[in-house]
Design a protein around this motif. Structure first.
Motif, mmCIF file in Angstrom:
data_model
loop_
_atom_site.group_PDB
_atom_site.id
_atom_site.type_symbol
_atom_site.label_atom_id
_atom_site.label_comp_id
_atom_site.label_asym_id
_atom_site.label_seq_id
_atom_site.Cartn_x
_atom_site.Cartn_y
_atom_site.Cartn_z
ATOM 1 N N PRO A 236 0.845 -1.203 0.000
ATOM 2 C CA PRO A 236 0.000 0.000 0.000
ATOM 3 C C PRO A 236 0.869 1.237 0.000
ATOM 4 O O PRO A 236 1.834 1.334 0.763
ATOM 5 N N ARG A 237 0.556 2.220 -0.873
ATOM 6 C CA ARG A 237 1.424 3.348 -1.107
ATOM 7 C C ARG A 237 1.028 4.546 -0.286
ATOM 8 O O ARG A 237 -0.138 4.771 -0.005
ATOM 9 N N VAL A 238 2.020 5.345 0.088
ATOM 10 C CA VAL A 238 1.786 6.632 0.716
ATOM 11 C C VAL A 238 2.607 7.648 -0.035
ATOM 12 O O VAL A 238 3.599 7.334 -0.670
ATOM 13 N N ALA A 239 2.229 8.930 0.018
ATOM 14 C CA ALA A 239 2.955 9.973 -0.667
ATOM 15 C C ALA A 239 2.879 11.232 0.145
ATOM 16 O O ALA A 239 2.018 11.389 0.993
ATOM 17 N N GLN B 8 -5.352 14.827 -1.533
ATOM 18 C CA GLN B 8 -5.610 14.808 -2.968
ATOM 19 C C GLN B 8 -4.299 14.723 -3.747
ATOM 20 O O GLN B 8 -4.195 13.995 -4.736
ATOM 21 N N GLU B 9 -3.304 15.461 -3.294
ATOM 22 C CA GLU B 9 -2.011 15.414 -3.973
ATOM 23 C C GLU B 9 -1.346 14.055 -3.796
ATOM 24 O O GLU B 9 -0.722 13.527 -4.721
ATOM 25 N N ALA B 10 -1.496 13.464 -2.599
ATOM 26 C CA ALA B 10 -0.935 12.135 -2.366
ATOM 27 C C ALA B 10 -1.590 11.103 -3.282
ATOM 28 O O ALA B 10 -0.920 10.260 -3.880
ATOM 29 N N GLU B 11 -2.941 11.163 -3.403
ATOM 30 C CA GLU B 11 -3.640 10.222 -4.278
ATOM 31 C C GLU B 11 -3.230 10.417 -5.731
ATOM 32 O O GLU B 11 -3.053 9.447 -6.469
ATOM 33 N N ALA B 12 -3.053 11.679 -6.141
ATOM 34 C CA ALA B 12 -2.651 11.935 -7.519
ATOM 35 C C ALA B 12 -1.269 11.359 -7.798
ATOM 36 O O ALA B 12 -1.014 10.791 -8.869
ATOM 37 N N GLY C 139 -8.881 4.208 1.063
ATOM 38 C CA GLY C 139 -8.475 4.643 2.393
ATOM 39 C C GLY C 139 -7.058 4.266 2.785
ATOM 40 O O GLY C 139 -6.629 4.555 3.897
ATOM 41 N N SER C 140 -6.304 3.605 1.880
ATOM 42 C CA SER C 140 -4.948 3.184 2.227
ATOM 43 C C SER C 140 -3.893 4.214 1.869
ATOM 44 O O SER C 140 -2.723 4.032 2.188
ATOM 45 N N ILE C 141 -4.276 5.296 1.196
ATOM 46 C CA ILE C 141 -3.319 6.335 0.806
ATOM 47 C C ILE C 141 -3.391 7.469 1.812
ATOM 48 O O ILE C 141 -4.471 7.993 2.098
ATOM 49 N N HIS C 142 -2.233 7.838 2.341
ATOM 50 C CA HIS C 142 -2.140 8.926 3.298
ATOM 51 C C HIS C 142 -0.874 9.716 3.012
ATOM 52 O O HIS C 142 0.118 9.154 2.547
ATOM 53 N N PRO C 143 -0.884 11.004 3.282
ATOM 54 C CA PRO C 143 0.365 11.760 3.177
ATOM 55 C C PRO C 143 1.419 11.160 4.104
ATOM 56 O O PRO C 143 1.100 10.603 5.159
ATOM 57 N N LEU C 144 2.673 11.264 3.713
ATOM 58 C CA LEU C 144 3.749 10.620 4.469
ATOM 59 C C LEU C 144 3.832 11.102 5.906
ATOM 60 O O LEU C 144 4.149 10.337 6.808
#
Length: 565
Positions: free
Chosen positions: A390-393, A532-536, A558-563
């Motif tokens: 699962p990715r985060v950004a 939104q930027e993390a998901e993009a 729901g698995s994407i969150h800012p770092l």
């Protein structure tokens, strides 16, 4: 006389010869020495670790003509007949071919009769988990209360399939997988006894291929002796026989990865292609080596005699985070190998990923120690996508510069008409949000720095700046938070602002007619923008896009969150 396989020729005859199972041998020896052996024994463990061997030794101990003991003589007729597999009172039953209830009933009926030769009639039921449920149920009563002259020894490689009612009636012993060093040393003793010359690294390859089984190791040794055609056993021919001829090249490959040496890596891949190895086995070995390097890096005291010097030398050439990522790439590469156009291409692609990606060393700075010239491709987020996790950004939202409270409260008053009373408004008033977004941002910073707690802090965070008229500060409260407003909390805010500015102030809080740009609302907007930027960044990542297009992968909602969330 026909040739006797090494696995049968060197089968242990007494407890002292059983290797790697000291915890079982000790318990059984003490029980036999006092003639207190449990009537039903369950031996579990993988293939070739000594289940049948222990059962036969127990049968000898129980029926040796010198008496019941943990040390049978080995020369009496009973001991010799057990060793030769023709002792009439040792009944070895293959549960895989005798699964029905009728087979078990016949065995129970025969158990009532006294032994023909020895003291005890010993039933060895191999692969007992293959019995049907009705057969197990038929056996339960006899297992619990067998005749005094009967002993049951059950053996299985899969004890999870046994009924709990069976397990509760047995004394269970779990046999361990044998370590590589133990198998290698035993193979060396066998070859010394057989008069066959050998190289120790060749025996190490056979021991690793045995995968914890002494019987498999002896069978592979038989094959290696035949393969060598009378020549001394050497590592090269043994690797050719086992299909692991490229394993030695893995150390060269790992050194090239650690140094970021593209030319050396290309040479290694070309040499591997000439040897036509088993690429799936190579990926497994590569993952195993990387795991061992990680252990040696983080737990230096875990080094054992099985660790080759070439492997130990690599622990100082890799950065720990590189090892972790490369291990994940190797494991995922092994999983994806069936989908590759060719096993060689799948292996090479996994190696190229190891060369291309590395964890970001703090935002594009100096590469991690030991990483050589390895290229940062996409930073931590892209590297994590290679591992299919699962990715985060991170979202680059710069916080507003923190102004002083005086700079804010000295700002020009808003166009809203002044209001004389300082008490809370008794009825909603129209929203009076400042036109200047910079003022709202500066007020948010001031509100967060006020020395307030609990509901008073929530009250000021949900209030927007309206303006200042002399010593009167005017705030607009979000109508959704009007339940927070009372005179005590307004007074706490008044004291906090007066203390921060160093002058007496009055605070008026008016309930706005609509939502306002309060500090709490601005924080929610910043969080939404960062998410939104993390998901993009995730959905536009080329690796993630490739997984979605080629394999139908989906990103868990729901698995994407800012770092930094």
């Amino acid at each position: 006389m026909s040739y006797l396989a090494l696995a049968r020729k060197y089968r242990p005859r007494v407890f002292a010869d059983v290797m790697g199972q000291g915890h079982v041998v000790k318990a059984l020896s003490h029980a036999l020495a006092g003639d207190r052996l449990h009537p039903a024994i369950l031996l579990t463990g993988t293939r070739g670790v000594g289940k049948t061997t222990l059962a036969r030794i127990i049968a000898k101990c129980l029926n040796c003509e010198t008496g019941v003991s943990a040390d049978p003589c080995g020369v009496c007729s009973a001991c010799q007949e057990v060793d030769q597999g023709r002792f009439v009172d040792l009944l070895e039953i293959d549960a895989a071919s005798n699964t029905g209830v009728d087979d078990v009933r016949q065995m129970i009926d025969n158990a009532q009769y006294a032994p023909a030769r020895g003291r005890y009639k010993v039933y060895l039921i191999d692969e007992v988990h293959m019995l049907s449920k009705s057969a197990f149920n038929a056996l339960l009563k006899t297992l619990e209360e067998p005749p005094p002259h009967v002993k049951f020894i059950l053996a299985t490689t899969d004890p999870q399939k046994l009924l709990v009612t069976v397990l509760s009636r047995c004394l269970q012993f779990n046999l361990r997988r044998l370590p590589v060093s133990l198998i290698r040393d035993q193979l060396a003793k066998v070859l010394d006894h057989e008069g066959v010359q050998y190289e120790l690294p060749a025996l190490g390859e056979i021991a690793r291929a045995a995968d914890g089984s002494m019987r498999d190791g002896l069978s592979l040794l038989d094959q290696a002796i035949a393969f060598s055609g009378g020549a001394p056993l050497a590592r090269g021919p043994v690797e050719d026989m086992l299909g692991t001829s490229g394993r030695e090249r893995l150390f060269e490959l790992l050194r090239a990865l650690a140094q970021g040496d593209h030319a050396a890596l290309l040479a290694c891949l070309q040499k591997l292609e000439q040897q036509a190895p088993d690429y799936a086995a190579l990926l497994n070995d590569l993952a195993a080596y990387l795991q061992r390097i990680a252990v040696l890096q983080l737990l230096p005291g875990a080094r054992s005699e099985d660790d080759e010097e070439a492997l130990v030398a690599l622990k100082d050439q890799f950065a720990p985070e590189d090892v972790q990522l490369d291990y994940q790439i190797a494991v995922n590469g092994r999983r994806d190998l069936p989908w590759a156009p060719d096993p060689r291409l799948g292996f090479e692609m996994a190696v190229l990923r190891m060369l291309a990606f590395r964890p970001d060393a703090g935002g594009g700075g100096t590469p991690a120690a030991g990483g050589g010239e390895r290229r940062a491709a996409g930073g931590a987020a892209t590297a994590a996508s290679v591992a299919a996790a699962p990715r985060v950004a991170s979202a680059a939202v710069a916080p507003a510069a923190a102004p002083s409270a005086a700079a804010l409260v000295d700002a020009p008053p808003s166009s809203a008409p002044p209001s004389a009373p300082a008490e809370p408004a008794s009825a909603p008033v129209p929203a009076a949000t400042p036109a200047d977004a910079d003022v709202a941002a500066r007020w948010a910073v001031v509100a967060e720095t006020l020395v307030l707690e609990g509901f008073a802090r929530q009250l000021v965070r949900n209030s927007a700046w309206l303006g200042r008229d002399g010593d009167l500060l005017r705030l607009a409260l979000d109508p959704r938070a009007k339940h927070l407003l009372n005179d005590e909390r307004r007074a706490a805010i008044e004291r906090a602002l007066s203390m921060q500015l160093g002058e007496p102030l009055r605070v008026r809080i008016e309930i706005a007619g609509d939502a306002v740009q309060s500090p709490a609302q601005l924080a929610l907007q910043r969080d939404a923008a960062r998410l939104q930027e993390a998901e993009a960044s995730i959905f536009t990542d080329p690796v993630v896009r490739a997984f979605r297009e080629q394999f139908g992968a989906t990103i868990k909602p729901g698995s994407i969150h800012p770092l930094d969330s």
